[in-house]
Structure formats: structure tokens, C-alpha cells
Design an enzyme around this catalytic site. Structure first.
Site, PDB file in Angstrom:
ATOM      1  N   GLY A 130       0.469  -5.564 -13.287  1.00  0.00           N
ATOM      2  CA  GLY A 130       0.968  -5.328 -14.574  1.00  0.00           C
ATOM      3  C   GLY A 130       2.240  -4.377 -14.598  1.00  0.00           C
ATOM      4  O   GLY A 130       3.123  -4.696 -15.265  1.00  0.00           O
TER       5      GLY A 130
ATOM      6  N   ASP B 239      -4.253   2.436   4.438  1.00  0.00           N
ATOM      7  CA  ASP B 239      -4.495   1.812   3.241  1.00  0.00           C
ATOM      8  C   ASP B 239      -6.162   1.486   3.455  1.00  0.00           C
ATOM      9  O   ASP B 239      -6.812   1.687   4.260  1.00  0.00           O
ATOM     10  CB  ASP B 239      -3.745   0.555   2.872  1.00  0.00           C
ATOM     11  CG  ASP B 239      -3.360   0.677   1.565  1.00  0.00           C
ATOM     12  OD1 ASP B 239      -4.014   0.698   0.614  1.00  0.00           O
ATOM     13  OD2 ASP B 239      -2.135   0.379   1.170  1.00  0.00           O
TER      14      ASP B 239
END
Length: 481
Positions: free
Chosen positions: A191, A281
Site C-alpha cells: 500500500g 531478511d
């Protein structure tokens, strides 16, 4: 009762024996990560580092790092309880008759609690640093040896859609470049990145408010892969059963949680990009360098004696795995609402959320498993799922031995494996191109004659019930206790 802020959650953790205070001085460069990684993989507690080298702010980490702490964070006896509550709301039907409507009043009151509440000020503004804002005093971690620098790993990044004004809150890592600028790791599918693209088309800066350390429902909501346009703070209100209090930032027109520990205000220029990464990550590998937008700091506000909430990601299992498991449980009712034939859905920790999804279905027609694969690839963030395995409804998806046994017995690899091309998770280092590549679906259901399988399908080996009961009654007679 909902937690007002992070501190109330910390008190609950400590009362439950789920928080360990570390009073020895620790280095935010690598040392905190190594400690946390060992504790996390051993199933240990949340950690509060009270003396962090070079900073006067304590660090809270691994606060969500177990199933028990996730239940405590969301204030539920089980995650299934929360999922059932959500299912009831999704199944809501207008009542008929006066008495039915009266019985509905408590539910309507609860629904009103999901909407965020704007307030004029809050604890996050106890200290305001507008003249010379700086990140220098925060205990921002450098997590792994190959990282490109220090990273804010648990920020709640608030932006508003330049066209609609709808709010988005996401958890996007931020690499610190200097005291006033950071990277803004907006994945193309998320988003925040959509807001950035719109602001770029309009040639406008996008204003950003970043909260660090809010109440646990707000922190959790910021990680949810919600449909575009659905306010994460409404979901937090649903979880808390109380509105999230929001306050306007000092230098940008963005609202942030009023009870946050620390707030960073600033903007992202639509045309400015800078090299970000590498970063150790949640895949267990380093995500590589790439070009990302840059966040410019214009103000810092915080509580007196703030607490810095952060997390470390890496080879699973780690803290984020338990948050993902909670997301999985909470989203199952939503998934069933769209695809009622789904019985269960599971993402094993080793699949790092986007590499593997196991799905069991109530198979009703030929090709049903393939319909489910494609439907999931068309749903929000599920579009980047690399491998989807569809099984029959009698398979326990959390029993990996059973999954492997049933799936590998049920498939003809050429017949039952399907490859498609499409969007790929940004962190996938194996795809042929960044963000684009192949995905695989496996139909591991029993095959029907209508699907071209004309041979008899055998039954699994199961002892008859009379013999089972006989052996149970006589078990002690065999001397096997």
C-alpha cells in the site's frame, strides 16, 4: 480490557513471566541480534535491553515471539476465538423483529469501536524535537554482518492516498543513511508503494508519519496484508474492542497513534531514489541492493523515557513467524468467505510466508483444486505465493509427515503440477527477473474419473474398530506400559 500502550503490554508480559530484563550493557551493532536469535530459536522470552551502548533508550525485542505472547498481545484465550468472532461479524445478517434488534445492540456498539478516534494530543508528544530532529539518539540496530547499515525494523509507516485520502499503515524497513535520512523500503505490491506512485504521478511529496512502539494490536495491524483501502487502525480497533486514538503530527498532515513511544515525521520526494541494502531478511538470506525512495526527517516526538520496539528477522523460526501464524488464523474466515470450499490454510515457517501455502478443500467437482490455486493467486498478497499445494479436507495441514505422505502418494508429477507466470515477492532471489517469475500449483487431492483417472483409487490402511478397542482394553496385559 485493551492495552492502552506498549507499557501496559510490557507489564502483562512481565507478570506472565514472558519478559526478561537484560541489565548488562549491549551493543546495538550485531550483539543484540545474536542474543535475540539464540533466545528466539530456543523459544525464549521477550527481552528488554536496559543499557544499550551509545543510547539512553532501552530496546524491547521478541515481544511477539511465541504463540503464548501473541495470545497475550491480542488479549484472547486463543487465536481461534478471535477468528470465530471475525467470522460471526462476516456472517452478520439484519435482524427481523423487535427482540432480535434489541439483542443486536451490544454488537452494534462493538462495531462502532473499530473506528479510530481523533484526539488533540497524546503521550507521543511529551517531547517535541522540531528544531534539529535527529535519529542519532535512537538505539537502531545493525542486525547482520552483511547489512548495508543500521535499520529501523519495526516502524509503523503511515501515509494517506493522495487521491482518496484513505490511510495506510505498513511495516516497511528503513535503512539509516544519516541523522536525517533513511531508505523507505516500499515493496511494489504494498500500500505504501501505491501511495508513492500516485504522489509521483502528481509530482508531489508524500508526507509520512512513523510510529515506533504502539500498543500490540496496533503493531500487529500494521503487519496485516489487508485489501487496499481498508484502514489498519479499524482492524486494530476490532481487535482491541476500543477505538485507536490518533493524533496529527507536528510538521506533516498525517495522523499517528497518540500513545506511541516515538514518532518520526517527514516526507518522501517523488523522484528521489537511493541505493538500499543489502539486508539480512526473513528469508534467511540477504536481500540485495536496489533503488528505493528516501525518507527525510522533519520532526521527532516521543514520550518521556521512551522505549524502542524493534525486531530481528532471519532464518526461521523467529519472532515474525508467530505474527504470521496469527495472521494465518485470523484470515482464514475471510478466505472462507470468498472461497467457502476451503477447509484450512497453512503457511509453514520454513516457507517464509510466501514460498509455500498448504490448502485443504472440500472437493466438489473436477478441477476444483486448480480453481483454488488460481483464486488464491488472485487474492491480494497471496498473488506472490510461489508454491500452492491443494489437499483433501481430511489432511491435517500442520502434520508435515501426513502432508508429505498424502501429497506424494496422490500426485502424478506431470499430470498434477501446473506452472504459471506472474508477480513474485520482491525478496525472492531465485526468480528469473526481479518481481516476476514462475509459480507452481500442485493438485494433491484424490483424482476422480471425471479428471481422467479411470483406475481404482485405494483406501488408506486403517485397522478395524473392534480390534482397536480390543487392544486398548488389553494393553496392560501385553506388558507394554
Amino acid at each position: 480490557m485493551a492495552y492502552t500502550d506498549l507499557r501496559e503490554f510490557m507489564a502483562a508480559l512481565e507478570k506472565a513471566g514472558e519478559l526478561r530484563r537484560i541489565r548488562a550493557e549491549v551493543d546495538p551493532t550485531l550483539e543484540i541480534t545474536e542474543i535475540t536469535d539464540r533466545v528466539s530459536k530456543a523459544g525464549g522470552p521477550a527481552l528488554l535491553f536496559e543499557r544499550v551502548k551509545g543510547a539512553g533508550v532501552p530496546v524491547l525485542i521478541n515481544a511477539f515471539g511465541s504463540a503464548a505472547r501473541m495470545r497475550l498481545a491480542l488479549d484472547v484465550p486463543s487465536l481461534e476465538t478471535l477468528a470465530k468472532h471475525l467470522q460471526d461479524l462476516l456472517d452478520f445478517r439484519p435482524p427481523e423483529g423487535l427482540m432480535a434488534k434489541l439483542r443486536l445492540l451490544p454488537t452494534l456498539h462493538e462495531l462502532t469501536s473499530v473506528f479510530p478516534k481523533r484526539v488533540s494530543s497524546g503521550p507521543c508528544k511529551e517531547v517535541i524535537e522540531r528544531a534539529v530532529p535527529s535519529l542519532a539518539d535512537l538505539p537502531i540496530l545493525r542486525c547482520w554482518p552483511g547489512d548495508g547499515g543500521r535499520y529501523i525494523t519495526f516502524p509503523l509507516v503511515f501515509t494517506t492516498d493522495p487521491e482518496t485520502g484513505v490511510r495506510n499503515c505498513g511495516t516497511y524497513r528503513m535503512q539509516v543513511y544519516d541523522e536525517r535520512t533513511t531508505g523507505m523500503h516500499w515493496h511494489i505490491h504494498k500500500g505504501g508503494a501505491a501511495h508513492h506512485r500516485k504522489s509521483r504521478r502528481a509530482g508531489q511529496r508524500i508526507e509520512v508519519g512513523i510510529a515506533i512502539g504502539a500498543d500490540p494490536a496496533v503493531c500487529f495491524a500494521g503487519t496485516l496484508p489487508l485489501p487496499e483501502g481498508l484502514d489498519e487502525m479499524m482492524v486494530a480497533g476490532f481487535i482491541r474492542k476500543q477505538p485507536v486514538e490518533m493524533v496529527r503530527c507536528e510538521t506533516v498532515d498525517v495522523e499517528v497513534p497518540a500513545h506511541a513511544e516515538i514518532v518520526l515525521e517527514g516526507y518522501v520526494d517523488p523522484e528521489e531514489l537511493r541505493t538500499e541494502g543489502p539486508f539480512g531478511d526473513h528469508t534467511g538470506f540477504y536481500s540485495l541492493e536496489d533503488r528505493y525512495p528516501v525518507f527525510h526527517l522533519t520532526c521527532v516526538t516521543h514520550r518521556r523515557n521512551p522505549i524502542y520496539l524493534t525486531t530481528v528477522v532471519g532464518r526461521p523460526p523467529m519472532e515474525d513467524c508467530y505474527m504470521a501464524a496469527a495472521i494465518e488464523t485470523l484470515f482464514l474466515p475471510i478466505m472462507k468467505k470468498q472461497l467457502p470450499e476451503i477447509v484450512d490454510f497453512h503457511m509453514p515457517f520454513a516457507g517464509i510466508f510466501h514460498n509455500l501455502a498448504l490448502v485443504s478443500i472440500d472437493k466438489q467437482y473436477p478441477g476444483h483444486a486448480r480453481k483454488i490455486m488460481h483464486a488464491l493467486w488472485g487474492l491480494g498478497q497471496a498473488m506472490v505465493t510461489k508454491v500452492i499445494v491443494v489437499l483433501d479436507q481430511d489432511v491435517n495441514l500442520r502434520d508435515y509427515n501426513e502432508v508429505a505422505w498424502k501429497a506424494l502418494n496422490h500426485i502424478d508429477p506431470e499430470r498434477d503440477t501446473e506452472f504459471v507466470m506472474g508477480p513474485i515477492e520482491t525478496l525472492d532471489h531465485a526468480s528469473r527477473l526481479p518481481k516476476y517469475g514462475s509459480k507452481m500449483g500442485v493438485d494433491a487431492t484424490r483424482k476422480w474419473p471425471e479428471e481422467g483417472f479411470t483406475r481404482p483409487w485405494p483406501d488408506p490402511i486403517v485397522m478395524d474398530e473392534a480390534t482397536r478397542q480390543l487392544v486398548t482394553r488389553r494393553w496392560r496385559d501385553y506388558g507394554l506400559d
